[in-house]
Design an enzyme around this catalytic site. Structure first.
Site, PDB file in Angstrom:
ATOM      1  N   HIS A  65       2.711  -9.847  -5.135  1.00  0.00           N
ATOM      2  CA  HIS A  65       2.201  -8.741  -4.320  1.00  0.00           C
ATOM      3  C   HIS A  65       0.689  -8.711  -4.488  1.00  0.00           C
ATOM      4  O   HIS A  65       0.195  -8.460  -5.586  1.00  0.00           O
ATOM      5  CB  HIS A  65       2.821  -7.418  -4.775  1.00  0.00           C
ATOM      6  N   LEU A  66      -0.009  -8.996  -3.413  1.00  0.00           N
ATOM      7  CA  LEU A  66      -1.474  -9.015  -3.504  1.00  0.00           C
ATOM      8  C   LEU A  66      -2.098  -7.722  -2.977  1.00  0.00           C
ATOM      9  O   LEU A  66      -3.308  -7.538  -3.050  1.00  0.00           O
ATOM     10  CB  LEU A  66      -2.041 -10.234  -2.763  1.00  0.00           C
ATOM     11  N   HIS A 182      15.595  -8.576  -1.192  1.00  0.00           N
ATOM     12  CA  HIS A 182      15.542  -7.811  -2.444  1.00  0.00           C
ATOM     13  C   HIS A 182      16.889  -7.105  -2.517  1.00  0.00           C
ATOM     14  O   HIS A 182      17.096  -6.118  -1.823  1.00  0.00           O
ATOM     15  CB  HIS A 182      14.364  -6.847  -2.338  1.00  0.00           C
ATOM     16  N   ASP A 308       7.096 -12.059  -9.386  1.00  0.00           N
ATOM     17  CA  ASP A 308       7.122 -10.698  -8.811  1.00  0.00           C
ATOM     18  C   ASP A 308       5.884  -9.926  -9.275  1.00  0.00           C
ATOM     19  O   ASP A 308       5.949  -8.723  -9.558  1.00  0.00           O
ATOM     20  CB  ASP A 308       8.423  -9.967  -9.187  1.00  0.00           C
TER      21      ASP A 308
END
Lengths: 437, 323
Positions: A65-66, A182, A308
């Site tokens: 996750h950026l 997910h 993650d």
């Protein structure tokens, strides 16, 4: 035009070619120009002494996750790409649960462009499955793929609607990309905070039973079986989940799956004392689950190690447990954790580690790399297996510090990360090499 | 008095953290303080000059008033802050609230908060003493202490007693604190209620679980009947309040069938006709109002001990001296 690199005398470990031996690698024009036992440097070549170091195909993290756009106080594409490089990764797949969500070609293109500008690890965008991640109707998958998306997912949320998941698994086959889910049946514990069990009961926190994940994994497998689509299951944390994936694979279902470093080494006990730095979703589970995830990684039920990486600002984690967000950063600890607590403990060998962190990610997501064969992309990770180091969150290149591994003493660290034939990150010598003694 | 030498440590976050001896010392300290509330002038100078903030993020009448009486009867200077959950953004505000309170140089904070772990969170971040007046579904230590004191008053001991906690154990901080306290003092502990309201793995804490109230009443010498909150019915944990009363309600008929006299406690506020029938609440088994009276003495004892007072000096302290 560009400088050539000759990686001299390293132990080259490349499972894609069944190779484990001392080799030289010549990188030119962004590619692997030559791989051999003794390569003489052509003109304009910088020679890098890799003696005593491990040289692998570039490590790829398919789940990060950026946070950009919308969460730039936690991470930006540039800071995340640099953190990835510092963690030994040459490429990452950026999840689309940004604000706004990456659900159209413009936003996917933005992430790809910012990733190129960062000149660190490659950044591959992953698009949403549904418009606005709302779980209702399919996002423009084809246009997003044209703009650079390498997969689709509504990660952060499960795809609750089974018809939408079926449609995604069917539609994505036109583009040869995986549909990543997910897996979580939210209705079973909408406000769960941690794994269900004694620790949650003692702390007075609402639990999330394994069944939340298991139900959804089974449904997804059934839909993959129905459609023939490529299902990718994210961050698998339960023993039944691992076994279900193993059985599905034996039936020939097209499913790939991830294990996260934290689910390989930590149990729910890490949450005791309301430690928000150990709050994540899926939650840290019981020892039997950790054992099953480790076994699944070893026998291939789980194909890929993915971090993650979920940066959060310290203000957000500095809260009462149920008010703190889920997730931990993982890019800059993954190699050390996996080497120290998985490889060195005999769960998998080094070749399997490279398989799970480079070859399989490239294969499953259709990415360049995952091999050092001549003519392939010049993405290389150089690791020092002897380096002893202590995790110092303050030294992370990530903008966030939310790690449960602070203070852990690890053995094995990245020392150089090469993307497209260029070094994008190199350990300061005093960081690693002197610690090694 | 110097809190750094408190026999309880800096804070009272939960009974899980205390030893049996520490718990007994609180109960014993409360004994002499009971009498203060019976005087015509209900005030001693034990905590004169101490500043206490009562920080209630959740609505509370009984606990807040009980703490306030305890503080005032010990001559502390008190400030009440009531922050309703809706007007406060939880979490971040808690950090800032803590820092701001600390900046005003206070001695103790009594806090109730809707999030489990909030009391520990505060305690780890400020040097003042923190007293947990209930955090989420975690602990409510002073409630359990006053329950223990009331049981000891009426049964003469805790050790060896069979105490059953009845009702919504899943959502109850009172239940958790009682379980820890009772077990540490040597009681046998059971829980009873619908399986939907039993926490997972509760037996691993060392308690027996009953699903039928008749079995619990046959087993127990003491029943601690928890409040069934109305929203549990809306949450689908029980089908209706009527059914709950019919299957799990503590009624005089059920108590009459018990093999022995059963002591009945309830932490309040009661839902008469739901978890407890009026003839039980108002009848000879009930010590519910004794619990409320003991609540003030217990909180005086906790405040006194955390401020550095010694149990053996409590009798002298209440005669007028500062401890």
């Amino acid at each position: 035009m560009s400088e050539k690199l000759l990686l001299k005398g390293g132990r080259v470990l490349d499972p894609s070619q069944d190779l484990d031996g001392v080799r030289d690698i010549l990188l030119a024009d962004g590619m692997v120009a030559a791989l051999g036992e003794q390569i003489d440097a052509p003109e304009d070549t910088r020679i890098i002494d890799c003696a005593g170091l491990l040289v692998t195909p570039g490590l790829i993290d398919v789940h990060v996750h950026l946070r950009e756009p919308g969460g730039e106080h936690k991470e930006t594409i540039a800071s995340g790409a640099r953190a990835a490089a510092a963690g030994g990764f040459t490429a990452v797949c950026a999840m689309p649960n940004t604000d706004p969500a990456m659900d159209d070609p413009a936003s996917v293109g933005f992430v790809a462009a910012e990733g190129r500008r960062a000149q660190a690890a490659r950044v591959y965008p992953v698009g949403c499955i549904s418009v606005g991640r709302s779980g209702e109707r399919l996002a423009p998958v084809g246009e997003m793929v044209d703009a650079g998306a390498v997969a689709i997912t509504d990660d952060g949320s499960p795809v609750t609607n089974s018809l939408l998941m079926r449609l995604a698994l069917e539609y994505a086959q036109s583009f040869g990309i995986p549909v990543a889910d997910h897996p979580e049946d939210l209705s079973l514990s909408p406000s769960g905070q941690m794994n269900e069990g004694l620790v949650a009961t003692r702390l007075g926190l609402k639990g999330k039973p394994n069944a939340m994940e298991d139900i959804h994994i089974l449904r997804d497998i059934m839909l993959a079986e129905l459609t023939g689509g490529h299902l990718h299951l994210q961050h698998v944390s339960t023993r039944f989940g691992v076994e279900s994936i193993r059985q599905a694979k034996s039936r020939g279902v097209h499913v790939t799956a991830e294990a996260s470093p934290h689910h390989l080494v930590l149990t729910e006990d890490a949450v005791d004392g309301y430690r928000t730095e150990a709050k994540m979703n899926p939650p840290l589970r019981a020892q039997t689950d950790v054992d099953a995830v480790r076994a699944g990684l070893a026998d291939g039920a789980l194909d890929i190690i993915a971090t993650d990486h979920a940066p959060h600002h310290y203000d957000e984690k500095e809260a009462a447990f149920e008010d703190a967000p889920n997730g931990i950063v993982g890019l800059e600890t993954a190699v050390g954790i996996v080497l120290t607590r998985v490889v060195n403990e005999g769960v998998i060998d080094l070749a399997t580690m490279v398989e799970r962190m480079s070859c399989q990610p490239a294969r499953a997501f259709g990415l360049p790399g995952g091999t050092l064969a001549e003519g392939s992309v010049g993405d290389v990770s150089v690791l020092d297996l002897d380096a002893q180091w202590t995790v110092d969150a303050a030294a992370f290149l990530s903008k966030s510090r939310n790690t449960p591994f602070a203070g852990w003493v690890l053995q094995g660290a990245p020392v150089r990360t090469i993307v497209g034939g260029k070094t994008v990150w190199e350990a300061a010598r005093e960081d690693v090499r002197e610690d090694a003694t | 008095m110097n809190p750094s030498v408190s026999s309880l440590g800096k804070d009272l976050v939960g009974l899980e953290d205390l030893s049996g001896d520490q718990i007994i010392s609180i109960l014993d300290t409360a004994e002499p303080f009971k009498e203060i509330s019976e005087r015509r002038i209900k005030k001693v100078p034990v905590l004169r000059g101490k500043t206490i903030v009562n920080l209630f993020f959740e609505a509370s009448t009984r606990t807040r008033v009980s703490f306030e009486f305890a503080e005032k009867r010990l001559s502390a200077d008190t400030v009440n802050i009531a922050a309703s959950g809706s007007s406060v953004v939880k979490g971040e505000t808690l950090v800032d609230t803590a820092r701001n309170l600390e900046a005003m140089r206070i001695d103790m904070v009594v806090m109730r908060h809707g999030s489990s772990g909030a009391a520990r969170f505060l305690a780890e971040r400020i040097p003042s003493s923190v007293i947990n007046a209930g955090d989420g579904q975690h602990e409510h230590p002073t409630q359990a202490l006053l329950d223990l004191l009331t049981i000891r008053d009426h049964m003469g001991r805790i050790e060896g007693l069979r105490v059953c906690i009845v009702g919504d154990v899943l959502h109850s901080r009172v239940a958790r604190s009682n379980i820890y306290g009772l077990l540490k003092l040597g009681a046998e502990v059971a829980v009873c209620g619908p399986p939907t309201l039993m926490p997972p793995a509760i037996q691993e804490l060392g308690v027996t679980a009953f699903t039928r109230i008749e079995e619990a009443i046959e087993w127990a010498g003491v029943l601690n009947v928890l409040r069934l909150q109305l929203e549990r019915m809306h949450g689908g944990f029980v089908p209706s309040l009527r059914e709950y009363n019919r299957i799990w309600g503590v009624s005089s008929q059920r108590l009459a069938a018990a093999p022995r006299d059963v002591l009945v406690l309830h932490p309040g506020p009661m839902n008469r006709g739901v978890e407890i029938d009026s003839d039980v609440a108002d009848g000879p088994h009930s010590v519910i109002l004794n619990q409320v009276t003991n609540g003030v003495a217990i909180r005086m004892a906790v405040l006194y001990l955390l401020a550095g007072g010694r149990q053996e000096s409590a009798e002298a302290a209440k005669q007028g001296g500062e401890a």
